[in-house]
Design an enzyme around this catalytic site. Structure first.
Site, PDB file in Angstrom:
ATOM      1  N   CYS A 175      -6.335  33.342 -29.136  1.00 49.35           N
ATOM      2  CA  CYS A 175      -5.012  33.964 -29.033  1.00 49.35           C
ATOM      3  C   CYS A 175      -5.104  35.394 -28.519  1.00 49.35           C
ATOM      4  O   CYS A 175      -4.443  35.774 -27.557  1.00 49.35           O
ATOM      5  CB  CYS A 175      -4.337  33.909 -30.402  1.00 49.35           C
ATOM      6  SG  CYS A 175      -2.869  34.919 -30.514  1.00 49.35           S
ATOM      7  N   CYS A 180      -2.468  33.718 -26.196  1.00 43.24           N
ATOM      8  CA  CYS A 180      -1.107  34.236 -26.371  1.00 43.24           C
ATOM      9  C   CYS A 180      -0.928  35.677 -25.878  1.00 43.24           C
ATOM     10  O   CYS A 180       0.042  35.978 -25.170  1.00 43.24           O
ATOM     11  CB  CYS A 180      -0.704  34.215 -27.849  1.00 43.24           C
ATOM     12  SG  CYS A 180      -1.478  32.953 -28.859  1.00 43.24           S
ATOM     13  N   LYS A 183      -1.561  36.372 -22.080  1.00 44.95           N
ATOM     14  CA  LYS A 183      -0.573  35.525 -21.384  1.00 44.95           C
ATOM     15  C   LYS A 183       0.829  36.133 -21.462  1.00 44.95           C
ATOM     16  O   LYS A 183       1.513  36.290 -20.462  1.00 44.95           O
ATOM     17  CB  LYS A 183      -0.620  34.131 -22.019  1.00 44.95           C
ATOM     18  CG  LYS A 183       0.284  33.093 -21.444  1.00 44.95           C
ATOM     19  CD  LYS A 183       1.677  33.091 -21.969  1.00 44.95           C
ATOM     20  CE  LYS A 183       1.823  33.013 -23.460  1.00 44.95           C
ATOM     21  NZ  LYS A 183       1.513  31.729 -24.045  1.00 44.95           N
ATOM     22  N   TYR A 316       1.612  23.439 -21.087  1.00 50.91           N
ATOM     23  CA  TYR A 316       1.777  24.841 -21.465  1.00 50.91           C
ATOM     24  C   TYR A 316       0.986  25.829 -20.583  1.00 50.91           C
ATOM     25  O   TYR A 316       1.553  26.664 -19.910  1.00 50.91           O
ATOM     26  CB  TYR A 316       1.151  25.026 -22.843  1.00 50.91           C
ATOM     27  CG  TYR A 316       2.006  25.017 -24.056  1.00 50.91           C
ATOM     28  CD1 TYR A 316       2.907  26.021 -24.305  1.00 50.91           C
ATOM     29  CD2 TYR A 316       1.835  24.016 -25.016  1.00 50.91           C
ATOM     30  CE1 TYR A 316       3.628  26.038 -25.480  1.00 50.91           C
ATOM     31  CE2 TYR A 316       2.548  24.027 -26.192  1.00 50.91           C
ATOM     32  CZ  TYR A 316       3.448  25.046 -26.432  1.00 50.91           C
ATOM     33  OH  TYR A 316       4.140  25.068 -27.590  1.00 50.91           O
ATOM     34  N   GLU A 320       2.635  28.139 -17.647  1.00 53.39           N
ATOM     35  CA  GLU A 320       2.780  29.568 -17.964  1.00 53.39           C
ATOM     36  C   GLU A 320       1.993  30.426 -16.969  1.00 53.39           C
ATOM     37  O   GLU A 320       2.503  31.436 -16.465  1.00 53.39           O
ATOM     38  CB  GLU A 320       2.296  29.839 -19.389  1.00 53.39           C
ATOM     39  CG  GLU A 320       3.224  29.245 -20.436  1.00 53.39           C
ATOM     40  CD  GLU A 320       2.802  29.547 -21.874  1.00 53.39           C
ATOM     41  OE1 GLU A 320       3.670  29.523 -22.750  1.00 53.39           O
ATOM     42  OE2 GLU A 320       1.609  29.798 -22.115  1.00 53.39           O
ATOM     43  N   HIS A 588      28.200  38.747 -29.801  1.00 55.05           N
ATOM     44  CA  HIS A 588      28.632  38.803 -28.412  1.00 55.05           C
ATOM     45  C   HIS A 588      28.302  40.146 -27.803  1.00 55.05           C
ATOM     46  O   HIS A 588      28.445  41.157 -28.476  1.00 55.05           O
ATOM     47  CB  HIS A 588      30.148  38.557 -28.362  1.00 55.05           C
ATOM     48  CG  HIS A 588      30.670  38.388 -26.977  1.00 55.05           C
ATOM     49  ND1 HIS A 588      30.358  37.297 -26.196  1.00 55.05           N
ATOM     50  CD2 HIS A 588      31.475  39.193 -26.228  1.00 55.05           C
ATOM     51  CE1 HIS A 588      30.955  37.430 -25.023  1.00 55.05           C
ATOM     52  NE2 HIS A 588      31.636  38.565 -25.008  1.00 55.05           N
ATOM     53  N   GLU A 593      24.380  33.228 -28.906  1.00 53.93           N
ATOM     54  CA  GLU A 593      25.699  32.845 -29.437  1.00 53.93           C
ATOM     55  C   GLU A 593      26.157  31.490 -28.913  1.00 53.93           C
ATOM     56  O   GLU A 593      27.034  30.850 -29.488  1.00 53.93           O
ATOM     57  CB  GLU A 593      26.755  33.915 -29.114  1.00 53.93           C
ATOM     58  CG  GLU A 593      27.110  34.024 -27.653  1.00 53.93           C
ATOM     59  CD  GLU A 593      28.238  35.019 -27.374  1.00 53.93           C
ATOM     60  OE1 GLU A 593      29.220  35.041 -28.124  1.00 53.93           O
ATOM     61  OE2 GLU A 593      28.118  35.790 -26.397  1.00 53.93           O
TER      62      GLU A 593
END
Ligand code: FAD
Ligand code: NAP
Length: 613
Positions: A175, A180, A183, A316, A320, A588, A593
């Site tokens: 990671c 992660c 990346k 993935y 990516e 908002h 939302e």
């Protein structure tokens, strides 16, 4: 051991009042795990005066005990039944010292008088450590640190075997070093490029031509990673965890050989072991692949810009990497063997792909490479790839500066001596099967993270499993890692976040007629002035009509999908329903939302496109 407030813990799987052969075996394994891993293990009942006497004895000797109160857990009777099979003793207290069955209260008091108990207690000096963790990545470090916080003597072995291109890195695992973190930072570099582009529409004026510098980006990211590596070492030291930068391999059930970079060997023993060795990128096994191709292990510290790149794979890692390489301005082609993002909702996967395609990424569908040749040396040089159709005999050729293989990852379980101590590995996947407390078939050996069979390969999953495992082993806790409804995000140019079931899986499990799928396209406000696509972002929920319209699948494609998905994942853990979404007032103007105002079902066939420029 105590159960969490308000909830009675259990040691065996729920749902069975009788002990089946399977649950009996499972419970037996768990009890042996407790016995093997505790200096003193007392099976007790809170109201039993004999149990109290024994606890007082150990307390007066200053000896810490692991105590399981059978009247405080749901399956206490089953535990007692299996214990009586193991020990031939039906009553509590039932005491083990350094794995030796001492007996009940009288026998323990006699052993104390004769000096046998003291002798048995001294035997735990036979192990160098309470716990050895093999692998200092997301799962291993989390488990090791938690065990040390609980007062245990812990050793972490971490060693990075250099990639075929010679790349290696520091402490922290995939990671932090090659997953992660770099990346997401490279994804951010690409997003900033897009933001620069948008900024002109918002009034920013700049005259110089904007271009991206790979070396500057990589150096900055690698410097940050270096600081994380240092931070991990420091935090192990602060918690008094012994860290050895060496490759671990079992040589005996409780003994491991550690080989360092110079080939020097040392051995260490421990009462318990946690295997957290992770995975490494797979190669194609064709001519030229290991020689000339790179993988994600090499990409993030590549000392030169990769140039025109072919990415092989469509999951993935592939999408990516292809996404951010294209985002920083490179010519990128993705070679897809079958489908995009196998295992994910295929409607979402196709939307991810078509957005990438509209933004410059080329896709070669239904092809696999069969040969790679060097055409020109250099950094980068030129490579020729020959690829074959998966549907016919057609072959194609292309020349690229870099070929990035992202075709999956192999578990690091084959060269760590597991066969010597009898730990089972899946023949098909090389992964380690464990029960629901991450215990392998060998009671004192546990496994966590990417190497687990049938579990998700994600950093937070490995961290959670490691932390809870340490708490169960050494902290008297019983909470298990919940591997269901884990949210995840694919950081493609248009991010895709999801939690729960894909539409295909939901239909397979619950049948189409029992589902309502609500969906809409949406146009982020930030994209309007910038003149970006008004029909690319998409929101979808899948509701189970037979269960109060419970949301069983959540999918969002849009900016900051991770930030949106994380919150809704909590709501899903709490039993989110469509009505609860409707009752929630949105914030908002945000993208998130959109889930509070979903009205159109897929089955209605109504138009969901956003009208705009
Ligand atoms: P690892 O982190 O891989 O750690 C294992 C460690 O053990 C390594 O340091 C290894 O060198 C060491 N080791 C192996 N064998 C031995 C041995 N015999 N002796 C000593 N040491 C040994 N997950 C996310 O959640 N979000 C993301 O965005 C994400 N992006 C990713 C991007 C990429 C390109 C990749 C490849 C993965 C990504 N992941 C992501 C997955 C995530 O990185 C893994 O799920 C996670 O690192 C698994 O942790 P682990 O502890 O099981 O193994
Ligand atoms: P993966 O999910 O196993 O996907 C492998 C991909 O390569 C698939 O598209 C597969 O195609 C293809 N492939 C396999 N063999 C091939 C071959 N011989 N030739 C051509 N293509 C081939 O692997 P991954 O992308 O490396 O990811 C590994 C794990 O890391 C994931 O499961 C994920 O949990 C984790 N991860 C997470 C994140 C995140 O959270 N954002 C990011 C990256 C990785 P087929 O579909 O045809 O089999």
């Amino acid at each position: 051991m105590s159960s969490p407030p308000g909830r009675r813990a259990r040691l065996s799987p729920p749902g069975t009042s009788r002990l089946t052969a399977e649950t009996r075996e499972d419970l037996r394994r768990r009890l042996l795990g407790l016995i093997e891993g505790s200096r003193v293990m007392i099976f007790s009942k809170t109201y039993c005066p004999h149990s109290t006497r024994v606890k007082e004895l150990f307390s007066s000797l200053g000896v810490e005990c692991n105590i399981l109160e059978l009247d405080k857990i749901d399956d206490g009777a089953k535990v007692q039944e299996v214990l009586s099979e193991i020990t031939n003793q039906k009553t509590v207290p039932n005491i083990f010292v350094n794995k030796v069955h001492v007996g009940g209260c009288d026998k323990t008091l006699q052993a104390h008088q004769s000096g046998l108990l003291q002798k048995l207690l001294q035997e735990d000096a036979e192990y160098d450590f309470d716990l050895i963790v093999i692998g200092g990545g997301s799962g291993g470090l989390s488990c090791a640190k938690e065990a040390a916080i609980l007062g245990k003597k812990v050793l972490v072995l971490d060693y990075v075997v250099p990639s075929p291109q010679g790349t290696s890195w520091g402490l922290g695992g995939t990671c932090v070093n090659v997953g992660c973190i770099p990346k997401k930072l490279m994804h951010q570099a690409a997003l900033l490029g897009q933001a620069l582009h948008d900024s002109r529409k918002f009034g920013w004026e700049y005259s110089q031509q904007v271009k991206h510098n790979w070396e500057t980006m990589t150096e900055a990211i690698q410097n940050y990673i270096g600081s994380l590596n240092w931070g991990y070492r420091l935090s192990l030291r602060e918690k008094a965890v012994t860290y050895v930068n060496a490759y671990g391999e079992f040589i005996e059930p409780h003994k491991i050989k550690a080989t360092n970079r110079k080939g020097q060997e040392t051995s260490f023993t421990a009462a318990k072991f946690v295997i957290a060795t992770g995975e490494r990128p797979r190669y194609l096994g064709i001519q030229g692949d290991k020689e000339y191709c790179i993988t994600s292990d090499d990409l993030f510290s590549l000392p030169y810009c990769p140039g025109k790149t072919l990415v092989v794979g469509a999951s993935y890692v592939a999408l990516e990497c292809a996404g951010f390489l294209a985002g920083i301005g490179l010519d990128v082609t993705v070679m897809v063997r079958s489908i995009l993002l196998r295992g994910f909702d295929q409607e979402m996967a196709e939307r991810v792909g078509s957005y990438m395609e509209q933004h410059g990424v080329k896709f070669l569908r239904k092809f696999v490479p069969v040969m790679i040749q060097q055409v020109e040396r250099g950094s980068p040089g030129k490579l020729k790839v020959v690829a074959k159709s998966t549907e016919g005999s057609e072959t194609i050729e292309g020349v690229y500066n870099t070929i990035l293989l992202a075709i999956g990852r192999d578990s690091c379980t084959r060269k760590i001596g597991l066969e010597k101590i009898g730990v089972k590995i899946s023949e098909k996947s090389d992964k380690i099967p464990v029960n629901d407390v991450e215990q392998t078939n060998v009671p004192h050996v546990y496994a966590i993270g990417d190497i687990l069979e049938g579990k998700l390969e994600l950093t937070p999953v490995a961290i959670q499993a490691g932390k809870l495992l340490a708490r169960r082993l050494f902290g008297g806790r019983l909470e298990k890692c919940d591997y269901t409804s884990v949210p995840t995000v694919v950081f493609t140019p248009l991010e895709y976040g999801c939690c729960g079931l894909s539409e295909e899986k939901a239909m397979e499990v619950h049948k189409k007629e029992n589902l309502d799928v609500y969906h809409t396209l949406f146009w982020p406000l930030e994209w309007t002035v910038a003149g970006r696509d008004n029909n690319a972002c998409y929101a979808k929920i899948i509701c189970n009509k037979l269960d109060n319209d419970r949301v069983i699948g959540f999918h969002v494609l849009g900016p900051n999908a991770g930030e949106i998905t994380q919150g809704y994942a909590v709501a899903m853990k709490c039993g989110l329903t469509k009505q609860l979404l409707d009752d929630t007032i949105g914030i908002h103007p945000t993208c998130g939302e959109v889930f509070t105002t979903l009205e159109i079902t897929k089955s209605s066939g109504l138009d969901i496109t956003q009208k705009g420029c």
